[in-house]
Design an enzyme around this catalytic site. Structure first.
Site, short mmCIF file in Angstrom:
data_model
loop_
_atom_site.label_atom_id
_atom_site.label_comp_id
_atom_site.label_asym_id
_atom_site.label_seq_id
_atom_site.Cartn_x
_atom_site.Cartn_y
_atom_site.Cartn_z
N ALA A 161 0.85 -1.19 0.00
CA ALA A 161 0.00 0.00 0.00
C ALA A 161 0.89 1.24 0.00
CB ALA A 161 -0.90 0.00 1.22
N PHE A 193 1.55 3.00 -2.91
CA PHE A 193 1.87 3.34 -4.30
C PHE A 193 0.59 3.78 -5.02
CE2 PHE A 193 2.61 2.61 -8.80
CZ PHE A 193 3.86 3.19 -8.97
N ASP A 194 -0.39 2.90 -5.08
CA ASP A 194 -1.67 3.23 -5.71
C ASP A 194 -2.69 3.51 -4.62
OD1 ASP A 194 -3.74 3.60 -7.44
OD2 ASP A 194 -3.88 1.52 -8.11
N LYS A 195 -2.63 4.71 -4.08
CA LYS A 195 -3.45 5.06 -2.92
C LYS A 195 -4.95 5.07 -3.24
CE LYS A 195 0.05 7.98 -0.66
NZ LYS A 195 0.06 7.36 0.67
N SER A 205 -3.40 3.70 1.67
CA SER A 205 -4.52 3.67 2.61
C SER A 205 -5.64 4.62 2.18
CB SER A 205 -4.06 4.05 4.01
OG SER A 205 -3.17 3.10 4.53
N ASN A 239 9.11 9.51 3.90
CA ASN A 239 7.87 10.18 3.49
C ASN A 239 7.05 10.55 4.73
OD1 ASN A 239 4.93 8.91 3.57
ND2 ASN A 239 6.39 7.19 3.56
N ARG A 240 6.32 11.62 4.59
CA ARG A 240 5.36 12.04 5.62
C ARG A 240 4.07 12.50 4.94
NH1 ARG A 240 9.66 15.99 6.51
NH2 ARG A 240 9.24 17.96 5.42
N PHE A 264 -1.57 10.02 4.84
CA PHE A 264 -2.84 9.48 4.34
C PHE A 264 -3.54 10.45 3.38
CE2 PHE A 264 -3.88 6.34 8.07
CZ PHE A 264 -2.87 5.51 7.61
N SER A 309 1.02 3.79 10.57
CA SER A 309 1.68 4.90 9.90
C SER A 309 2.16 5.91 10.94
CB SER A 309 0.73 5.59 8.93
OG SER A 309 1.31 6.79 8.44
N PRO A 310 3.41 6.41 10.80
CA PRO A 310 3.89 7.39 11.77
C PRO A 310 3.46 8.82 11.44
CG PRO A 310 5.63 6.88 10.21
CD PRO A 310 4.45 6.01 9.84
N ASN A 311 2.70 8.99 10.35
CA ASN A 311 2.40 10.33 9.87
C ASN A 311 1.00 10.82 10.19
OD1 ASN A 311 4.99 10.43 8.57
ND2 ASN A 311 4.15 9.10 6.98
N THR A 312 0.23 10.03 10.94
CA THR A 312 -1.09 10.45 11.43
C THR A 312 -1.05 10.47 12.95
OG1 THR A 312 -2.27 9.52 9.52
CG2 THR A 312 -3.54 9.87 11.52
N LYS A 320 -1.79 -4.10 9.97
CA LYS A 320 -0.42 -3.71 9.60
C LYS A 320 0.23 -3.02 10.79
CE LYS A 320 2.29 -1.62 5.90
NZ LYS A 320 2.24 -1.07 4.52
N ASN A 332 5.35 -1.63 8.66
CA ASN A 332 5.25 -0.32 8.04
C ASN A 332 6.61 0.36 8.07
OD1 ASN A 332 4.08 2.13 7.02
ND2 ASN A 332 2.16 1.61 8.05
#
Length: 455
Positions: free
Chosen positions: A136, A138-140, A160, A185-186, A189, A272-275, A314, A343
């Site tokens: 997951a 790449f093609d969100k 996601s 990356n950050r 979502f 994910s560390p970005n949310t 995940k 992840n």
């Protein structure tokens, strides 16, 4: 048929366009006045050059028209390596979007060569032609499912996907560490939302069913059909929560209700560390409550003979031994269908720690993540006693890497960053190397090798 059409097109271009133009050039040179030595000098050179070019083109066209489909397919995949330097010059996010668009429009090679039998396996009652999938991220928004599966992946995971559309974090938010084979990356979502994705998957599903209905090729009722709801391969749908949502479970439940009918498996992304606050959902109580609600939402829906799609979680690689024990306990107690390990990481292992980009916030993926994610994978395989299928993700860039993940406990594997760097040509390479590793060590199938290093 597609490869034959490509060869015919190339032959027609050579014979109908290039050759007549070159012959015209020969006539032009031949009719030049011979009284002018300088012009005659160039006329002779022109005739020689043109003749040689025509000979090469005709020979090449004749060879292409007779070459077997497998060889021609191999050429197409190898040719994509020529495009990689161009993508490297572009902004990372623009290059990513361009790659998705190319796959969505079919501007990528189609794998016509069947996977070798040793790579085939069955998981969750679904038959995978090979265990190599696209992770997951790449093609969100499920724009290019058909094109990506056609590249030869055994499965593709989209998302996601969040319930409500959101832009994600401010740009720039993707950073290449090319020398380290890594990316930070950050994105946060960034998603078009479940309604847009559902419409896209629904249209793709309808077209596929129509093609199957109108197909003239007979099929036996006893024939085992490869793939799943996405046709030639397996489709996973990765669910996320909106950044501003106060009820995470409600977001995931909404995703299940809207998208599960198109999925061969579903993923709850809590890593994910970005949310902000998302990784807190990996705690024992939080995860148990969340999984129960999502399972209930899935099971209350109407399903046919094949039953509901498997549900996976995940997890992050930045977990303590106690965290892993809690997750394993929840997975076993609730009969979770699988785990994706792992992840991206918020850590900066060597050699990334020495990079000027190491201070950028976000999740690190790629080669530097391989060791950490594989250790977590092995630990989770031991904690779950091999009873739950695991998908190994993180740092895979070769068939040997994929093989190490499988020996550490993975039933399936996923890649992303290496694909972003290596392009389509990497996929057949990894599959061939993986098959060679299995044969080298005497394994008859993927399943025979799963967890070999943990026995």
């Amino acid at each position: 048929m597609a490869a034959w059409s490509s060869r015919k097109l190339l032959r027609d271009v050579i014979l109908k366009r290039v050759v007549p133009n070159q012959l015209s050039a020969v006539r032009c040179f031949s009719s030049a006045p011979q009284s002018a030595p300088k012009i005659g000098h160039y006329s002779k050179k022109g005739r020689l050059w043109t003749g040689a070019t025509i000979g090469l083109l005709i020979a090449g066209g004749a060879y292409v028209s007779t070459v077997d489909e497998a060889t021609f397919c191999g050429w197409l995949f190898s040719a994509t390596k020529l495009v990689n330097p161009f993508f490297a010059l572009l902004d990372p996010e623009f290059a990513h979007n361009l790659g998705v668009s190319a796959a969505a429009r079919g501007w990528v090679p189609r794998e016509k060569r069947p996977d070798v039998p040793i790579l085939g396996l069955e998981v969750w009652g679904r038959k995978f032609s090979n265990p190599v999938g696209l992770a997951a991220g790449f093609d969100k928004n499920a724009e290019a499912v058909d094109g990506l599966l056609a590249l030869g992946f055994g499965f593709v995971e989209v998302g996601s996907v969040t319930p409500v559309p959101q832009d994600g974090n401010p740009k720039p938010r993707i950073f290449r560490l090319r020398n380290e084979g890594a990316v930070i990356n950050r994105c946060g979502f960034n998603s078009e939302g479940i309604v847009a994705v559902a419409k896209r998957l629904g249209a793709q599903h309808g077209k596929r069913k129509l093609d199957e209905t109108s197909s003239t090729s007979p099929s036996s009722n006893n024939e085992v059909k490869q793939g799943g709801k996405a046709g030639p391969g397996i489709l996973g749908v990765n669910l996320g929560k909106n950044k501003t949502s106060e009820d995470a479970a409600a977001d995931y439940v909404q995703g299940v209700h809207t998208l599960s009918q198109y999925a061969d498996y579903l993923v709850i992304n809590v890593s994910s560390p970005n949310t902000p606050g998302l990784r807190m959902l990996q705690g024992r109580k939080q995860l148990k409550d969340l999984v129960k609600k999502v399972q209930a939402a899935r099971d209350e829906m109407q399903w046919g003979e094949e039953g509901p799609p498997p549900l996976l979680v995940k997890i992050a690689p930045d977990l303590s031994k106690e965290d892993l024990e809690d997750i394993a306990a929840v997975a076993l107690a609730l009969h979770l269908d699988g785990l994706i390990v792992s992840n991206t990481t918020i850590s900066r292992p060597d050699p990334v720690s020495k990079s000027p980009l190491a201070s950028e916030t976000g999740g690190l993926s790629g080669k530097p993540l391989f060791t950490l994610s594989t250790e977590i994978l092995k630990e989770m395989y031991i904690l779950t006693r091999g009873k739950i299928p695991l998908i190994g993700c993180g740092g895979i860039s070769s068939g040997e890497d994929a093989y190490k993940k499988i020996r550490a406990g993975a039933t399936l594997v996923q890649l992303y960053t290496a694909f972003a760097y290596g392009g389509p040509a990497l996929i057949p390479q990894i599959k061939a190397e993986l098959a060679a590793c299995l044969e080298r060590d005497g394994f008859k199938s993927i399943l025979d090798a799963v967890g070999a290093d943990c026995r």
